[in-house]
Scaffold this motif. Structure first.
Motif, mmCIF file in Angstrom:
data_model
loop_
_atom_site.group_PDB
_atom_site.id
_atom_site.type_symbol
_atom_site.label_atom_id
_atom_site.label_comp_id
_atom_site.label_asym_id
_atom_site.label_seq_id
_atom_site.Cartn_x
_atom_site.Cartn_y
_atom_site.Cartn_z
ATOM 1 N N TRP A 79 1.149 -1.092 0.113
ATOM 2 C CA TRP A 79 -0.103 0.120 -0.127
ATOM 3 C C TRP A 79 0.903 1.257 -0.098
ATOM 4 O O TRP A 79 0.549 2.255 -0.417
ATOM 5 N N LEU A 80 1.923 1.109 0.541
ATOM 6 C CA LEU A 80 2.993 2.134 0.390
ATOM 7 C C LEU A 80 4.261 1.965 -0.419
ATOM 8 O O LEU A 80 4.624 0.991 -0.857
ATOM 9 N N ASP A 81 4.678 3.126 -1.035
ATOM 10 C CA ASP A 81 5.546 2.991 -2.082
ATOM 11 C C ASP A 81 6.925 2.767 -1.389
ATOM 12 O O ASP A 81 8.087 1.977 -2.039
ATOM 13 N N ALA A 82 7.380 2.991 -0.438
ATOM 14 C CA ALA A 82 9.000 3.215 0.284
ATOM 15 C C ALA A 82 9.017 2.101 1.213
ATOM 16 O O ALA A 82 10.245 1.651 1.273
ATOM 17 N N ALA A 83 7.911 1.852 1.823
ATOM 18 C CA ALA A 83 8.120 0.643 2.956
ATOM 19 C C ALA A 83 8.390 -0.463 2.412
ATOM 20 O O ALA A 83 8.081 -0.859 1.574
ATOM 21 N N GLU A 84 9.471 -1.100 3.375
ATOM 22 C CA GLU A 84 10.032 -2.578 2.925
ATOM 23 C C GLU A 84 9.003 -3.606 2.981
ATOM 24 O O GLU A 84 8.856 -4.505 2.187
ATOM 25 N N LEU A 140 -3.081 0.255 8.779
ATOM 26 C CA LEU A 140 -2.248 0.444 7.955
ATOM 27 C C LEU A 140 -0.919 -0.015 8.517
ATOM 28 O O LEU A 140 -0.682 0.592 9.676
ATOM 29 N N SER A 186 9.371 -1.194 8.522
ATOM 30 C CA SER A 186 10.558 -0.700 8.375
ATOM 31 C C SER A 186 12.015 -1.446 8.670
ATOM 32 O O SER A 186 11.950 -1.702 9.645
ATOM 33 N N GLU A 221 4.709 -0.283 16.755
ATOM 34 C CA GLU A 221 4.102 0.792 17.387
ATOM 35 C C GLU A 221 2.579 0.903 16.796
ATOM 36 O O GLU A 221 2.606 0.647 15.578
ATOM 37 N N VAL A 250 10.763 -2.507 12.146
ATOM 38 C CA VAL A 250 9.925 -1.853 13.118
ATOM 39 C C VAL A 250 8.361 -2.006 12.549
ATOM 40 O O VAL A 250 8.463 -1.655 11.172
ATOM 41 N N ASP A 275 4.868 -0.437 12.177
ATOM 42 C CA ASP A 275 3.930 0.785 12.507
ATOM 43 C C ASP A 275 2.490 0.235 12.384
ATOM 44 O O ASP A 275 2.297 0.015 10.778
ATOM 45 N N CYS A 276 1.787 0.111 13.202
ATOM 46 C CA CYS A 276 0.295 -0.216 12.992
ATOM 47 C C CYS A 276 -0.535 0.977 13.107
ATOM 48 O O CYS A 276 -0.739 1.248 14.391
#
Lengths: 255, 255, 255, 255, 255, 255
Positions: free
Chosen positions: A32-37, A50, A54, A74, A125, A127-128
């Motif tokens: 859903w995100l372009d940059a996140a691993e 979401l 990372s 988190e 990490v 992130d939720c």
């Protein structure tokens, strides 16, 4: 994107027409995100979380030199994820007890299926962030975060940060809420059921059916051994289905 | 959902092939949240901001008894909205200067088109949360927040909280970034252009073409009057187009 | 000490008898503190700001090894600088948005005329504390801080911390407020005009007349292009005069 | 402005040529701020403290309805008041122990000469901000704050907020530091003596010579009864002179 | 455990029947905690303070390489140590001024009898937590903390962290409160006397009778030289007795 | 004071010689504080928790006018309760996640046996401060807090704050930890077992044997249904014994 709408049931007594042992429609959207691993938008009915993974090739100071990696999480909620607006924790200047509690739960649940030695000295990490809350946000978060974590581990492999010799993920993990509403044990409670539940339990289970966390709370009325058993049965059924949905999502072509 | 992809240009020198005076594809999705009185997912290219408007029928203490309403905004970014993860402001225990600055800018911009007397003693809070950041997050936030605000005002009308005799919104408002990149004034900078811009300006303009805010900053090199004029021209063109997109979105059937 | 009282005007309509394009009396007192490497008490009419420059021969961690220096600023107001007492930010436990915003503005404005490579790995911090506020505190702060900065750079030279081969300061910088009051564009607004201004703008300009920052805000009424142009004209005139006053102050025998 | 430079002494062993029982030059400038109900710039040698008294016609909640007023104080230091720059407490997000301690001391000292019943339900806050620190900042603050307080009480009288029937101030109050340096008890220590003192004491005394506070600390070496007596003698002499200087300042024509 | 109940007096005018110069029953229980290097439960009548000494073989960064050790203290009160419950400082998010002040006092008092060079680069932290407060908590804390400190130094010796060649403790130290109640100078005030005292003084004295701290405050009425002298006499008598009780406690078989 | 040392067992494999289903010696000392409406020092082996109940005849704002009371709890640990010293949360300026989590657990557990309507508009706050920690601090806190709560309710009755017609406490409540150590399910884990446990569970049970909370966590290895069942059996046995000890303590003559 993987989407599962369970077949309709015959004896529905719940507001949304589900059987007591039926999940809400579950949807897992990877990338859903372009940059996140790794990143997943996970939906349990109206609940939308979401999950962003990372990956960094270092570890917290207290882990340095151990040869072991670290996975942490988190959790947070947008101010208008709920029916009425809540103040931001950043503005209040402190993270609330509930937020802390859930962040720690997600982290522990994921670490239960991670071989930190195979991960090597890398940190992931999770992130939720809850974009919309309709009950079961912590269980949706765990279920989605596992998929984002799997994508981040795969990213680490493709980018030679993680060795391909050992399995980092020893199993999958998912979570579901169960509770007793109007005397009936039910699976995967939306907000309207959650507020009326006499007992509420969140259960985290591995893909192979082992318990990772069992957190049951008497909200209005304490519960006896047989009620506890009924809730555990429902939870094992629900998490088994979630494990299948996770596997299907990961079997699709990645982003 | 309203989506606008400008027609392709002939003399593209920008990385993404746009003309200097061309916006990125803009998308405005109304009703993204079930409970909020107004909500918009606004996209300027890869930048995605969730704008939620919360309507309450009271005002802050210092406004009580004045007969006037209040509109305010809070801006924030998810930790992995950016290329590398940032720490959460809730965990750091304080809101950063940049966050404060942008929240105040959004609030002022919206109040410029609100007749607080017509609003009556009601408050509308606009939460603008950046889900993915690719430059221009504050201008996308203002542009989307205006649409969410309009939906919240309409909600107030439908629910008899706001009188229908006076116009609460005196005009529309949108915003765009402009800057000088490699000596060329360009419109609506994505992150890759933003970091290379010698001058960077955010301009907030009403639907009737009046300035609300002009914030220009020499990032690497001070600028002269003619450069300033060129940037203002670009901004007026961009915001005029954004005003049309906002109007089209609001003309669609609401959620 | 350098003090400039503009010659009296003929057609004064302002409360203090100034022409629309006239500065308040400006006074710059260098060496106000015994220990600081540069220090200036700057006065724009009743506005009094103490600017202290602290020179240290190291840089923040993220700059180490770059060969480049750093210049930053912190702005604050004493609790009784204003008509009524404000609570201290130290007691409230957090720095407010306005304070953050102005601190960042001062730092950016000064860095626009600093060659960080010529400064070498040294840091200069400008503390701008408002002792009395009567409008224009941020513009007085920038104007005074430039002089304190120049003294601190000279101190660095005398003490062999900064090379004498390259110019650290590439230009001077000053700032002034302009606004539209009762329909008339005016220069350098005291508090009584500031609260009545329909539009308010702070402009930062180099000694050679290039813009560094342009921050215009519609306080009560949005503004059109011709109004913006009139304000920019006033600001360029005012900052040109401030640049002369700064030069005269620096030409005097230092402390 | 009242300025007192003691006559030169014959047997000076101190770095600045003073006799052991001699104060530094003391200067009290009333009316330093335009808006405050009382304000004083007080100087003990190089130590400069701005004391602003803010009068409000209400009391803290816990005093409401008691018929009694309240006097309190806040002490702070500008970051570059000292030889090397200190971080701001507002930026650190918390007020330090030393700051707290001194604020409380100033408040208690002033309240010792205030008849809160005669003050009526009004509050006077004394802000004591150290602009330059060269030892004895808390004693200068108390001495200057008393004069600012007296001006604020007079303001209250003139503005009919305070009855003229009863005396609000039952006495004057001033403070001085004493210490043992190189075995010699001395009065009013500047920074260079303060850091070398083996014992350091701050003494607050009323105009009629009664003790309000005695705070003695063995910095490097504990002290015996005769040393304590010698220090108290010095302090009583110093505060008697400060009381005369305060009275002279208040006898001048107010601002 | 060492317990001392002073012999009953003949002319008791105090609520608890004590003579003006009589201590409350003092009890020092060593080894109250299993893990701490030194620990004491000290009781002055109903006041109960748990003093824990933590020994670590390192020093704060600013002491590294100095060859010198460090001793510091932290004081706090349980929320229900007092008659009515107080909010926790951890929940309020900040340590109050009084807490800071007392922590600093305890640390300074102990350091007055410590040879930091003999301690070597080791740190001892004294945590003084008030379990029940009935007046004199800071003086009980200092008195008990000295004993815990002595036990921690002995632990350092036994464990070869501290050299046996030099004396770490150059003397003992204890503290007591004195005050003027109903015009009579009295020793060791419980809460009921404390709130009625016109003057209140805390005095810290070494085993050899030298002053370390003298902190006298006029609570309701300023005091003259002869009253000060009477209080100091009482305090020297009280601390001499406390020094004997400390010595007796340390002479018992340690844990 | 009530003290229970279970009879010695025959087949002890645990470090302290206990059988797997055996509690540590439990001691409940009522009336440990003079002023608190209820207070208990509870000991589970080396774990010592001071539980203070504070009764106030008002409720939080959100309960006002409801006719219902409120019971809440705060848990904290003294810095040297543990083997090595921890920093104070008050000094860190924030309450940690674990502290928050346990405070919430204690509050929920007690409320499960409180009839808030019978309590009337009164609040009881339970402060549970761990003086020494040797495993099971949260379960000891719940067990002791129930007794302090019962004493506070009785105080409310004696002082006519609570009606005697309805029962405020509908049942008793206690808690115990269970875990799997070296493959063996055991009851009431001290610190040395806790760190080696593969699974750790805290169970809160009413006097009538109903579950209030079940919190199981896989520390090192996930657990299956039969292991969960064995742990629940142990917990029910342990809490039944704790209920008898609580009843015995309350049967003794109160303070």
């Amino acid at each position: 994107m993987t989407s599962h709408s369970p077949s309709s049931s015959t004896s529905a007594a719940r507001a949304d027409g589900r059987r007591p042992d039926e999940l809400r429609p579950v949807r897992i959207t990877r990338g859903w995100l372009d940059a996140a691993e790794g990143s997943v938008l996970v939906e349990f009915g109206g609940t939308r979380v979401l999950c962003a993974a990372s990956f960094t090739d270092s570890v917290p100071r207290w882990r340095k030199g151990s040869g072991e990696g670290w996975v942490t999480a988190e959790y947070a909620m947008l101010p208008r994820a709920t029916n009425t607006r809540s103040d931001r924790e950043s503005v209040k200047g402190r993270v609330g007890g509930r937020t802390h509690e859930i962040s720690r739960l997600i982290g522990r649940s994921l670490r239960a299926v991670v071989d930190v030695r195979a991960l090597g000295e890398n940190t992931i990490v999770l992130d939720c962030d809850v974009l919309q809350a309709d009950g079961g946000t912590r269980t949706a978060a765990i279920t989605g975060a596992y998929v984002a974590l799997a994508d981040a581990v795969a990213w680490g492999r493709r980018n030679k940060k993680v060795s391909t010799r050992a399995e980092v993920l020893t199993d999958s993990v998912s979570a579901v809420s169960v509770g007793i509403v109007d005397g009936v044990p039910v699976l995967d409670l939306p907000y309207v059921e959650d507020v009326r539940a006499q007992t509420d339990m969140n259960v985290v289970v591995t893909g192979s059916g082992q318990f990772v966390e069992v957190q049951g709370t008497a909200e209005q009325k304490s519960f006896d051994r047989s009620e506890l058993d009924a809730l555990l049965d429902l939870a094992l059924g629900g998490t088994a289905e979630l494990a299948r949905i996770q596997a299907a999502a990961l079997a699709e072509d990645g982003r």
